[in-house]
Design a protein around this motif. Structure first.
Motif, PDB file in Angstrom:
ATOM      1  N   LEU A 150     -15.363  16.154 -75.861  1.00 23.18           N
ATOM      2  CA  LEU A 150     -16.299  16.659 -76.870  1.00 23.18           C
ATOM      3  C   LEU A 150     -17.646  17.040 -76.247  1.00 23.18           C
ATOM      4  O   LEU A 150     -18.281  18.016 -76.646  1.00 23.18           O
ATOM      5  CB  LEU A 150     -16.515  15.546 -77.914  1.00 23.18           C
ATOM      6  N   ALA A 151     -18.044  16.284 -75.228  1.00 27.25           N
ATOM      7  CA  ALA A 151     -19.331  16.547 -74.573  1.00 27.25           C
ATOM      8  C   ALA A 151     -19.252  17.734 -73.609  1.00 27.25           C
ATOM      9  O   ALA A 151     -20.280  18.265 -73.187  1.00 27.25           O
ATOM     10  CB  ALA A 151     -19.784  15.291 -73.830  1.00 27.25           C
ATOM     11  N   HIS A 152     -18.025  18.148 -73.240  1.00 31.34           N
ATOM     12  CA  HIS A 152     -17.865  19.236 -72.259  1.00 31.34           C
ATOM     13  C   HIS A 152     -16.799  20.235 -72.714  1.00 31.34           C
ATOM     14  O   HIS A 152     -15.788  20.420 -72.039  1.00 31.34           O
ATOM     15  CB  HIS A 152     -17.484  18.656 -70.888  1.00 31.34           C
ATOM     16  N   PRO A 153     -17.055  20.892 -73.847  1.00 31.83           N
ATOM     17  CA  PRO A 153     -16.030  21.803 -74.382  1.00 31.83           C
ATOM     18  C   PRO A 153     -15.751  22.984 -73.457  1.00 31.83           C
ATOM     19  O   PRO A 153     -14.679  23.580 -73.521  1.00 31.83           O
ATOM     20  CB  PRO A 153     -16.642  22.282 -75.711  1.00 31.83           C
ATOM     21  N   ASP A 154     -16.692  23.293 -72.580  1.00 35.20           N
ATOM     22  CA  ASP A 154     -16.492  24.396 -71.634  1.00 35.20           C
ATOM     23  C   ASP A 154     -15.541  23.995 -70.494  1.00 35.20           C
ATOM     24  O   ASP A 154     -14.923  24.837 -69.858  1.00 35.20           O
ATOM     25  CB  ASP A 154     -17.842  24.818 -71.051  1.00 35.20           C
ATOM     26  N   LEU A 155     -15.423  22.683 -70.230  1.00 32.63           N
ATOM     27  CA  LEU A 155     -14.621  22.224 -69.087  1.00 32.63           C
ATOM     28  C   LEU A 155     -13.224  21.733 -69.475  1.00 32.63           C
ATOM     29  O   LEU A 155     -12.302  21.801 -68.668  1.00 32.63           O
ATOM     30  CB  LEU A 155     -15.343  21.070 -68.368  1.00 32.63           C
ATOM     31  N   PHE A 156     -13.120  21.198 -70.702  1.00 32.30           N
ATOM     32  CA  PHE A 156     -11.845  20.570 -71.079  1.00 32.30           C
ATOM     33  C   PHE A 156     -11.337  21.071 -72.429  1.00 32.30           C
ATOM     34  O   PHE A 156     -12.117  21.322 -73.339  1.00 32.30           O
ATOM     35  CB  PHE A 156     -12.005  19.040 -71.172  1.00 32.30           C
ATOM     36  N   GLU A 157     -10.011  21.147 -72.503  1.00 25.79           N
ATOM     37  CA  GLU A 157      -9.341  21.542 -73.732  1.00 25.79           C
ATOM     38  C   GLU A 157      -8.208  20.554 -73.947  1.00 25.79           C
ATOM     39  O   GLU A 157      -7.552  20.168 -72.979  1.00 25.79           O
ATOM     40  CB  GLU A 157      -8.685  22.892 -73.458  1.00 25.79           C
ATOM     41  N   VAL A 158      -7.958  20.151 -75.189  1.00 31.31           N
ATOM     42  CA  VAL A 158      -6.864  19.214 -75.431  1.00 31.31           C
ATOM     43  C   VAL A 158      -5.585  19.981 -75.751  1.00 31.31           C
ATOM     44  O   VAL A 158      -5.528  20.729 -76.720  1.00 31.31           O
ATOM     45  CB  VAL A 158      -7.206  18.243 -76.586  1.00 31.31           C
ATOM     46  N   GLN A 180     -14.541  10.431 -66.968  1.00 27.46           N
ATOM     47  CA  GLN A 180     -15.108  11.767 -66.739  1.00 27.46           C
ATOM     48  C   GLN A 180     -14.916  12.197 -65.284  1.00 27.46           C
ATOM     49  O   GLN A 180     -14.579  13.346 -65.001  1.00 27.46           O
ATOM     50  CB  GLN A 180     -16.604  11.734 -67.113  1.00 27.46           C
ATOM     51  N   TYR A 181     -15.120  11.254 -64.364  1.00 28.00           N
ATOM     52  CA  TYR A 181     -14.976  11.582 -62.939  1.00 28.00           C
ATOM     53  C   TYR A 181     -13.537  12.034 -62.639  1.00 28.00           C
ATOM     54  O   TYR A 181     -13.316  13.019 -61.937  1.00 28.00           O
ATOM     55  CB  TYR A 181     -15.358  10.369 -62.065  1.00 28.00           C
ATOM     56  N   ALA A 182     -12.558  11.294 -63.193  1.00 29.70           N
ATOM     57  CA  ALA A 182     -11.155  11.624 -62.929  1.00 29.70           C
ATOM     58  C   ALA A 182     -10.777  12.969 -63.543  1.00 29.70           C
ATOM     59  O   ALA A 182     -10.072  13.762 -62.922  1.00 29.70           O
ATOM     60  CB  ALA A 182     -10.244  10.517 -63.477  1.00 29.70           C
ATOM     61  N   PRO A 191     -12.307  17.717 -58.533  1.00 27.75           N
ATOM     62  CA  PRO A 191     -13.287  17.239 -57.552  1.00 27.75           C
ATOM     63  C   PRO A 191     -14.753  17.534 -57.895  1.00 27.75           C
ATOM     64  O   PRO A 191     -15.619  17.297 -57.066  1.00 27.75           O
ATOM     65  CB  PRO A 191     -12.877  17.997 -56.292  1.00 27.75           C
ATOM     66  N   GLN A 192     -15.004  18.035 -59.100  1.00 26.69           N
ATOM     67  CA  GLN A 192     -16.412  18.230 -59.472  1.00 26.69           C
ATOM     68  C   GLN A 192     -17.026  16.918 -59.933  1.00 26.69           C
ATOM     69  O   GLN A 192     -16.330  16.084 -60.505  1.00 26.69           O
ATOM     70  CB  GLN A 192     -16.474  19.174 -60.673  1.00 26.69           C
ATOM     71  N   ARG A 193     -18.331  16.770 -59.752  1.00 23.38           N
ATOM     72  CA  ARG A 193     -19.052  15.666 -60.389  1.00 23.38           C
ATOM     73  C   ARG A 193     -19.942  16.315 -61.447  1.00 23.38           C
ATOM     74  O   ARG A 193     -20.717  17.199 -61.121  1.00 23.38           O
ATOM     75  CB  ARG A 193     -19.899  14.917 -59.351  1.00 23.38           C
ATOM     76  N   ILE A 194     -19.762  15.927 -62.697  1.00 25.67           N
ATOM     77  CA  ILE A 194     -20.475  16.640 -63.759  1.00 25.67           C
ATOM     78  C   ILE A 194     -21.556  15.779 -64.414  1.00 25.67           C
ATOM     79  O   ILE A 194     -21.522  14.552 -64.342  1.00 25.67           O
ATOM     80  CB  ILE A 194     -19.506  17.189 -64.833  1.00 25.67           C
ATOM     81  N   HIS A 195     -22.477  16.447 -65.066  1.00 22.16           N
ATOM     82  CA  HIS A 195     -23.625  15.786 -65.678  1.00 22.16           C
ATOM     83  C   HIS A 195     -23.217  15.017 -66.941  1.00 22.16           C
ATOM     84  O   HIS A 195     -22.262  15.357 -67.616  1.00 22.16           O
ATOM     85  CB  HIS A 195     -24.672  16.862 -66.025  1.00 22.16           C
ATOM     86  N   ASN A 196     -23.961  13.964 -67.246  1.00 26.29           N
ATOM     87  CA  ASN A 196     -23.869  13.356 -68.582  1.00 26.29           C
ATOM     88  C   ASN A 196     -25.214  12.710 -68.873  1.00 26.29           C
ATOM     89  O   ASN A 196     -26.086  12.655 -67.979  1.00 26.29           O
ATOM     90  CB  ASN A 196     -22.737  12.311 -68.650  1.00 26.29           C
ATOM     91  N   ASP A 197     -25.384  12.237 -70.102  1.00 27.27           N
ATOM     92  CA  ASP A 197     -26.658  11.558 -70.397  1.00 27.27           C
ATOM     93  C   ASP A 197     -26.433  10.087 -70.740  1.00 27.27           C
ATOM     94  O   ASP A 197     -27.140   9.516 -71.549  1.00 27.27           O
ATOM     95  CB  ASP A 197     -27.432  12.311 -71.486  1.00 27.27           C
ATOM     96  N   PHE A 198     -25.439   9.474 -70.091  1.00 25.95           N
ATOM     97  CA  PHE A 198     -25.243   8.032 -70.282  1.00 25.95           C
ATOM     98  C   PHE A 198     -26.482   7.305 -69.761  1.00 25.95           C
ATOM     99  O   PHE A 198     -27.199   7.812 -68.896  1.00 25.95           O
ATOM    100  CB  PHE A 198     -24.031   7.503 -69.499  1.00 25.95           C
ATOM    101  N   LYS A 199     -26.652   6.085 -70.273  1.00 25.92           N
ATOM    102  CA  LYS A 199     -27.796   5.277 -69.842  1.00 25.92           C
ATOM    103  C   LYS A 199     -27.699   5.037 -68.322  1.00 25.92           C
ATOM    104  O   LYS A 199     -26.623   4.786 -67.786  1.00 25.92           O
ATOM    105  CB  LYS A 199     -27.759   3.938 -70.588  1.00 25.92           C
ATOM    106  N   ARG A 200     -28.825   5.150 -67.625  1.00 30.73           N
ATOM    107  CA  ARG A 200     -28.859   4.959 -66.173  1.00 30.73           C
ATOM    108  C   ARG A 200     -29.103   3.500 -65.802  1.00 30.73           C
ATOM    109  O   ARG A 200     -29.792   2.784 -66.533  1.00 30.73           O
ATOM    110  CB  ARG A 200     -29.970   5.804 -65.535  1.00 30.73           C
TER     111      ARG A 200
END
Ligand code: NAD
Ligand code: MG
Length: 390
Positions: A23-31, A270-272, A276-285
């Protein structure tokens, strides 16, 4: 182009968090595919929201409900385990997320590997039970297996850019669960409701109980052995209560790499999926100042016998981990219903390990038989112990 995902076990703890990532990355993933066992209501809701090509409900009793709820939409609905094995091989699937619980996840993963799919693997029991077979097939079919389990994701991330021969050992961290430091006189009385309160992670019920008994760490040692092709002696466990170091790799020059972060399964998921890309998120750091002290200690193998039993099964290899896993699945199920005591679980698993014949080099059929037999024995022992109480 977006990666097309088959999410097996979409209604579970991992499955629902994977959908949050999508849901956070509709451009990268499709179900492309959703699968659930019996939670028809939730999988219907998910299908309406994510519009997959197909839904598989493995519990046949729920088929009509799902079928009729989705009849107005261009979504195919199938039922049963066989359908699951078929859909993961579709050309329209790029990545298969294995988030089914337990031995039940094995066949669909093997089928996806057969079709050479990228596997994002959460279902650790698949590797515990049949790691040799699964990894051999994955090599043969060139199907990459990307771990989702947080410890294995940590190790996988530490290994980027490294040579396999430079690894000295893997150090798996364990939070210790809710009963860290407790002794048998305390544990004898703990109930499921108590064990379900994990201090750091929010997970499905089975893995939460496994974390409280340390069986989870034992299963993860076996998972690591197969995933990373290690000898048993190269896998260590350390209790690290804060759960901010997700695991480590020690190299042949003595250097140690760790992967760190706040405990949140969405990160390894998300990593898996994006690898091999590492993508952005806004999880707590992670803020180091919130963790002025990080602690490390040796597990209490005597009290938390499940960990010792799992290590034993790892050393024995063959079908021993399959027996351990089946017995454990039965015991955890019974414990969740308050039908067996916390410490009794280990006693019974040990008995089942002794009661089922050892096979040094099992075939897939042998694993199926072993799983079945171990469950039968486990249920027999449970019944006997209940009779002796009343
Ligand atoms: P869960 O119980 O929350 O969900 C299990 C999912 O599997 C559900 O969607 C359910 O419908 C499906 N399922 C159950 N039995 C099935 C069957 N017989 N056939 C087909 N589908 C079936 O479990 P979870 O906590 O999400 O764990 C899933 C897997 O991921 C486990 O192997 C677990 O060890 C692993 N894992 C989970 C976490 C976590 O944080 N939850 C972390 C690391 C690894
Ligand atoms: Mg883990």
């Amino acid at each position: 182009m977006a990666k097309r995902l088959a999410i097996l076990g979409s209604t579970g703890s991992i499955g629902t968090q994977a959908l949050d990532v999508v849901l956070a990355h509709p451009d990268l993933f499709e179900v492309e595919i959703l699968s659930a066992h019996s939670n028809a209501t939730l999988v219907i809701e998910q299908a309406i929201k994510f519009r997959p090509n197909a839904v598989v409900i493995t519990d046949e009793h729920k088929y009509e409900q799902v079928k009729s709820a989705l009849s107005n939409l261009p979504i195919k609905v199938f039922c049963g385990q066989e359908a699951l094995r078929d859909v993961v091989q579709w050309d329209t699937v790029d990545v298969v997320l294995g988030a089914i619980l337990g031995f039940a996840g094995l066949h669909s993963i093997l089928s996806a590997i057969d079709a050479g799919k990228v596997i994002a693997l959460a279902n650790k029991e698949t590797l515990v039970v049949a790691g040799a077979l699964v990894m051999a097939k994955a090599r043969e079919k060139r199907a990459p297996i990307i771990p989702v389990d947080s410890e294995h994701s940590a190790i996988f991330q530490c290994l980027v850019g490294e040579q396999p021969q430079s690894i000295e050992k893997l150090i798996l961290t364990a939070s210790g669960g809710p009963f860290l430091g407790k002794k048998p006189n305390y544990l004898v009385n703990v109930k499921a409701s108590h064990a379900l309160q994990h201090p750091n992670w929010s997970m499905g019920n089975k893995i939460t109980i496994d974390s409280s008994t340390l069986m989870n760490k034992g299963l993860e040692m076996i998972e690591a052995k197969w995933l990373f092709g290690m000898n048993d002696e190269q896998i260590d466990v350390v209790i690290h209560q804060q759960s901010v170091i997700h695991s480590m790799v020690q190299f042949t020059d003595g250097s140690i790499k760790a992967q760190m972060g706040l405990p949140d399964m969405k990160l390894p998921i998300q990593y898996a999926l994006a690898y091999p890309q590492r993508i952005h998120n806004d999880f707590k750091r992670l803020d180091f100042k919130d963790f002025p002290k990080l602690s490390f200690e040796t597990p209490d193998y005597k009290t938390f016998k499940n960990l010792a039993l799992a290590i034993n099964a790892m050393h024995k290899a063959g079908n021993a981990p399959c027996i351990l896993n089946a017995a454990n699945e039965v015991m955890v199920h019974a414990f969740l219903q308050n039908k067996v005591g916390f410490l009794e679980m280990s006693e019974m698993i040990e008995k089942v390990m002794d009661a089922v014949d050892y096979i040094a080099q099992p075939s897939l059929e042998d694993y199926e038989k072993t799983d079945h037999l171990a469950r039968t024995k486990a249920n027999e022992f449970l019944k006997k112990s209940q009779l002796s109480i009343y």
